[in-house]
Design an enzyme around this catalytic site. Structure first.
Site, short mmCIF file in Angstrom:
data_model
loop_
_atom_site.label_atom_id
_atom_site.label_comp_id
_atom_site.label_asym_id
_atom_site.label_seq_id
_atom_site.Cartn_x
_atom_site.Cartn_y
_atom_site.Cartn_z
N LYS A 103 0.82 -1.10 -0.02
CA LYS A 103 -0.03 -0.10 -0.10
C LYS A 103 0.83 1.41 0.02
O LYS A 103 1.49 1.45 1.06
CB LYS A 103 -0.61 -0.04 1.39
CG LYS A 103 -2.12 0.91 1.31
CD LYS A 103 -2.96 0.46 2.77
CE LYS A 103 -3.95 1.49 2.96
NZ LYS A 103 -3.37 2.75 3.58
N GLY A 141 -7.13 13.23 6.22
CA GLY A 141 -7.68 13.90 7.65
C GLY A 141 -8.75 14.96 7.08
O GLY A 141 -9.14 15.42 8.39
N GLY A 167 -9.47 11.51 3.04
CA GLY A 167 -10.48 12.71 3.20
C GLY A 167 -12.17 12.18 3.45
O GLY A 167 -12.91 12.89 3.54
N ASN A 213 -10.39 5.91 8.08
CA ASN A 213 -9.33 5.86 9.07
C ASN A 213 -9.53 6.77 10.05
O ASN A 213 -10.27 6.63 11.14
CB ASN A 213 -7.89 5.87 8.61
CG ASN A 213 -6.63 5.62 9.55
OD1 ASN A 213 -7.08 4.90 10.40
ND2 ASN A 213 -5.52 6.05 9.53
#
Length: 244
Positions: free
Chosen positions: A102, A162, A191, A212
Site C-alpha cells: 500500500k 484527515g 478525506g 481511518n
C-alpha cells in the site's frame, strides 16, 4: 463495495490487539494494514505496528489465528520521497516476507500525494515483483500510468488526508474521468469523513473505500465501523420492487 481501514492516523488514536481484532470483525475487511513508519526501530517484522499504540503485526496475527482469512499488507506510510518509499519497502519486505504494498509518497504535511514520486517508486517496486496499490490525487493520465506499470488497484484521494470532507469540489470532475476510464479497481482513500461519503462512493462506482481518522471522532472505532459496514451493505443491496 469493499470496506478497508487502518487503525488510527495519530498517536492519540489508541488501538490495542483486542480492539484491532474487533475492528476487523466489525468491518469485514480482508486486509491488515501494517505500518512501516517505525521500520528503523524494530528488528523483527512481528514488531511492526498496527496503528500507533500497542497492537503489532505479530500480536494481531496471533490473536486472529492461523485460519483467519485476513491478509497482512505493508502500509508504506509517510515517506516524502520515492527513494525513501522504495528503501522502506525493501526493509519491510525483508523483515516480513510480505509482497503486497500500500504505497504512498506524501508532501511535507503528510496530507497530499506527490503523484510523480509515487509513479517513480511504483515503477521500481512493480519491476521487482511487488504488487503495488499506489495512492494518487485524481488525475486520469497518472492513473493510466499506474495501470501501465502493472498496479492491480489504484487508490485515489477524495480530499487531503484527515480533511474528512469527502470528494473535494476541485477534484470532482477529474474524479469522474478517473472512474470512467479506469481498467483496474479504484479505491476512494483520503478525506472520507462520514457514512454518507461512503454511500456516495458506492453509488459513484468506486470498487472500495478506506476509512481511518474519522473512525475515532466519537471514541469508538468498532461502533463506527459497524455503521460503515451496514451503510455500505445497504447501498450495495439491489432495490426491492414493492407492489401495492
Amino acid at each position: 463495495m469493499e470496506l478497508f481501514h487502518c487503525f488510527g492516523a495519530r498517536p492519540e488514536h489508541r488501538v490495542d490487539t483486542r480492539q484491532a481484532v474487533d475492528m476487523l470483525a466489525a468491518s469485514g475487511c480482508r486486509y491488515l494494514a501494517v505500518n512501516t513508519h517505525t521500520i528503523d526501530r524494530v528488528d523483527r517484522g512481528d514488531d511492526l505496528p498496527i496503528g500507533y499504540w500497542t497492537a503489532t503485526l505479530g500480536s494481531v496475527r496471533d490473536a486472529l489465528g492461523a485460519d483467519s482469512p485476513v491478509v497482512p499488507v505493508l502500509n508504506i506510510n509517510h515517506p516524502v520521497t520515492a527513494e525513501e518509499a522504495v528503501e522502506r519497502t525493501h526493509r519491510a519486505a525483508e523483515l516480513t516476507g510480505l509482497r503486497v504494498i500500500k504505497l504512498e509518497v506524501l508532501d511535507e504535511d503528510f496530507t497530499v500525494s506527490r503523484n510523480e514520486a509515487v509513479l517513480a517508486a511504483a515503477a521500481t517496486l512493480v519491476d521487482e515483483g511487488f504488487e503495488v496499490w499506489p495512492l494518487i490525487t485524481p488525475d486520469e493520465a497518472v492513473l493510466a500510468e499506474c495501470v501501465a506499470l502493472g498496479s492491480t488497484m489504484v487508490r485515489v484521494m477524495g480530499s487531503p488526508i484527515g480533511a474528512r470532507r469527502g470528494i473535494d469540489p476541485q477534484w470532482r470532475e477529474e474524479m469522474d474521468r478517473v472512474l470512467a476510464t479506469a481498467s483496474v479497481p479504484v479505491m476512494l482513500d483520503g478525506g472520507v469523513g462520514s457514512v454518507e461519503h461512503a454511500v456516495a462512493a458506492a453509488r459513484q462506482g468506486f470498487s472500495s473505500i478506506l476509512v481511518n481518522s474519522c473512525l475515532f471522532a466519537d471514541g469508538d472505532p468498532v461502533a463506527a465501523l459497524r455503521g460503515f459496514r451496514a451503510a455500505i451493505d445497504a447501498a450495495d443491496a439491489p432495490a426491492t420492487l414493492v407492489r401495492g
